[in-house]
Design a protein around this motif. Sequence first.
Motif, PDB file in Angstrom:
ATOM      1  N   PRO A  10       0.817  -1.223   0.000  1.00  0.00           N
ATOM      2  CA  PRO A  10       0.000   0.000   0.000  1.00  0.00           C
ATOM      3  C   PRO A  10       0.847   1.268   0.000  1.00  0.00           C
ATOM      4  O   PRO A  10       1.935   1.300   0.553  1.00  0.00           O
ATOM      5  CB  PRO A  10      -0.801  -0.105   1.297  1.00  0.00           C
ATOM      6  N   GLN A  11       0.299   2.298  -0.616  1.00  0.00           N
ATOM      7  CA  GLN A  11       0.953   3.600  -0.619  1.00  0.00           C
ATOM      8  C   GLN A  11       0.275   4.501   0.409  1.00  0.00           C
ATOM      9  O   GLN A  11      -0.953   4.500   0.535  1.00  0.00           O
ATOM     10  CB  GLN A  11       0.820   4.243  -2.001  1.00  0.00           C
ATOM     11  N   PHE A  12       1.071   5.246   1.128  1.00  0.00           N
ATOM     12  CA  PHE A  12       0.554   6.152   2.150  1.00  0.00           C
ATOM     13  C   PHE A  12       1.016   7.572   1.863  1.00  0.00           C
ATOM     14  O   PHE A  12       2.106   7.771   1.326  1.00  0.00           O
ATOM     15  CB  PHE A  12       1.081   5.775   3.533  1.00  0.00           C
ATOM     16  N   GLY A  85      -2.438   6.718  12.608  1.00  0.00           N
ATOM     17  CA  GLY A  85      -2.641   6.213  11.255  1.00  0.00           C
ATOM     18  C   GLY A  85      -3.899   5.387  11.087  1.00  0.00           C
ATOM     19  O   GLY A  85      -3.928   4.451  10.284  1.00  0.00           O
ATOM     20  N   ASP A  86      -4.942   5.714  11.842  1.00  0.00           N
ATOM     21  CA  ASP A  86      -6.193   4.981  11.664  1.00  0.00           C
ATOM     22  C   ASP A  86      -6.614   5.057  10.188  1.00  0.00           C
ATOM     23  O   ASP A  86      -6.536   6.126   9.573  1.00  0.00           O
ATOM     24  CB  ASP A  86      -7.273   5.577  12.555  1.00  0.00           C
ATOM     25  N   PRO A  87      -7.038   3.942   9.618  1.00  0.00           N
ATOM     26  CA  PRO A  87      -7.368   3.927   8.178  1.00  0.00           C
ATOM     27  C   PRO A  87      -8.440   4.946   7.802  1.00  0.00           C
ATOM     28  O   PRO A  87      -8.507   5.373   6.652  1.00  0.00           O
ATOM     29  CB  PRO A  87      -7.875   2.493   7.957  1.00  0.00           C
ATOM     30  N   ARG A  94      -5.453   7.276   2.565  1.00  0.00           N
ATOM     31  CA  ARG A  94      -4.722   6.794   3.715  1.00  0.00           C
ATOM     32  C   ARG A  94      -3.609   7.780   4.072  1.00  0.00           C
ATOM     33  O   ARG A  94      -2.649   7.935   3.302  1.00  0.00           O
ATOM     34  CB  ARG A  94      -4.122   5.406   3.409  1.00  0.00           C
TER      35      ARG A  94
ATOM     36  N   ARG B  52      -0.869  -2.972   6.227  1.00  0.00           N
ATOM     37  CA  ARG B  52      -1.773  -3.266   5.117  1.00  0.00           C
ATOM     38  C   ARG B  52      -2.697  -2.096   4.813  1.00  0.00           C
ATOM     39  O   ARG B  52      -2.851  -1.176   5.606  1.00  0.00           O
ATOM     40  CB  ARG B  52      -2.592  -4.519   5.438  1.00  0.00           C
ATOM     41  N   GLU B  53      -3.328  -2.224   3.648  1.00  0.00           N
ATOM     42  CA  GLU B  53      -4.174  -1.166   3.102  1.00  0.00           C
ATOM     43  C   GLU B  53      -5.156  -0.578   4.119  1.00  0.00           C
ATOM     44  O   GLU B  53      -5.240   0.627   4.296  1.00  0.00           O
ATOM     45  CB  GLU B  53      -4.953  -1.739   1.904  1.00  0.00           C
ATOM     46  N   GLU B  55      -5.493  -1.305   7.509  1.00  0.00           N
ATOM     47  CA  GLU B  55      -5.105  -1.821   8.807  1.00  0.00           C
ATOM     48  C   GLU B  55      -4.577  -0.680   9.670  1.00  0.00           C
ATOM     49  O   GLU B  55      -3.774   0.126   9.193  1.00  0.00           O
ATOM     50  CB  GLU B  55      -4.024  -2.880   8.603  1.00  0.00           C
ATOM     51  N   GLY B  56      -5.010  -0.608  10.915  1.00  0.00           N
ATOM     52  CA  GLY B  56      -4.478   0.381  11.838  1.00  0.00           C
ATOM     53  C   GLY B  56      -3.034   0.066  12.183  1.00  0.00           C
ATOM     54  O   GLY B  56      -2.577  -1.065  12.032  1.00  0.00           O
TER      55      GLY B  56
END
Lengths: 231, 231
Positions: A10-12, A85-87, A94, B52-53, B55-56
């Motif tokens: 995943p990209q953030f 970093g909560d989704p 994200r 993950r995408e 995921e906290g």
Amino acid sequence: MPAYDPSAFPQFAVTVDLVLLTVRDGELCALVVKRGGTPYKGRWALPGGFVREKEGLRDAAVRELREETGLRLRDVHIEQLATYGDPKRDPRMRVVTVAWLVLAPDLPTPVAGTDAAAAKWEPVDVLLSEERLAFDHETILSEGVERARSKLEYSSVATSFCPDEFTVGELRDVYETVWGVELDPRNFHRKVTGTRDLLIETGRTTTRGGGRPARLYQSGVAMLNPPILRP
Amino acid sequence: MPAYDPSAFPQFAVTVDLVLLTVRDGELCALVVKRGGTPYKGRWALPGGFVREKEGLRDAAVRELREETGLRLRDVHIEQLATYGDPKRDPRMRVVTVAWLVLAPDLPTPVAGTDAAAAKWEPVDVLLSEERLAFDHETILSEGVERARSKLEYSSVATSFCPDEFTVGELRDVYETVWGVELDPRNFHRKVTGTRDLLIETGRTTTRGGGRPARLYQSGVAMLNPPILRP
DNA sequence: GCAAAAGTGTTACCCTTACACCCATGT
DNA sequence: ACATGGGTGTAAGGGTAACACTTTTGC
């Protein structure tokens, strides 16, 4: 060295946010800026912004600090607070944000930079009870305030709230404001002046607080194990 | 709500890394895994992996913990340590890692999962002096150990290093090992048994340490302001 | 002089520290 | 019996908290 396949994980987006605290008029205040765009348009939020491509996290925090307040690193205490970093913390994508705790002396002008539409100092009690902050910034502010309160006990960060030269009484005001308690002026005086490397005497005095002239001090370099003060 | 334009700001990979500490044979040890791929192939590293995408951050840390050790959340103490994001910390791409401090009792089998090629418990003194850890993991480990040491002073986390039921002597071993000091057994006993909500008496006793039977306790819920212990 | 804040001295109290001593088990 | 660690008692010392008291300014 081969690069990763960018689609493999995943990209953030990564941001920094500042819990920038000061003591003004006997109240612990935080800097908040009004959001100009979506989401949370028009709501107050902690100052912050995206980390750049080749920028360290701390560098990004210091850059935001300068852009939002004109404060330089040597004027303040800065330390990493925590990462959030909560989704679902940003509805669009994200975003992971690294929050930084900054303790600064009271500033003549609230805000020097103009990156945000508007900015103000607001008592943390108000911000935390109104529940009007954007994103999860209420949680971040709350944990920042808690960190600041506990750090006064066992470190010398309280002096970061004071101007370059300050009196023992002004330092006591900081403790009393941040903790919301009253401290005995005599015992406080003995304690801080008796703690090695906490204060550096300048030789000058001031009468700006009224009464007998008070000695002016500068912040020392103490970061001592035994609690410096406890209520 | 429109999504951001992904090209408008830098993309990051986000990982979690674990500073997983335990006390074994009178030494403070950390779990390290041998890297199977590049970079730092064959070197020891802290266990961790990509978030993950949806995921906290904490969820990711707990998942890695379970995958690498089989430990469940209720067995351990876990808290966020700090976040590291130097632009050059991973030679391949921009990776920001959120480090978590985990304190666990000594495990019968070092590693239950098989996500990594190999894993072992190693004394932190060895890991920190050899300077053989991958990435910036030596810095992360160092700060994790420092956090653990200071937290013993003013919280009850030391019990996280103990099995479900433990004696006062076993708890004292934890302090002595983590701090590298000797504590007076009599004063230690008085102090911990006299601290409200720190220990819960089970009514059972054991002679596994030799000598007179010792009472067995479970961890209480204390998180007290005054330091629980100081050397 | 008087108010106000700075700074010093003194004492009671508490907590820690050091160590003498007794307790209950395994061998 | 004796070694081993568990657990209690006690007294000296250091630090804190409470407060009486003196100092030095502005008004």
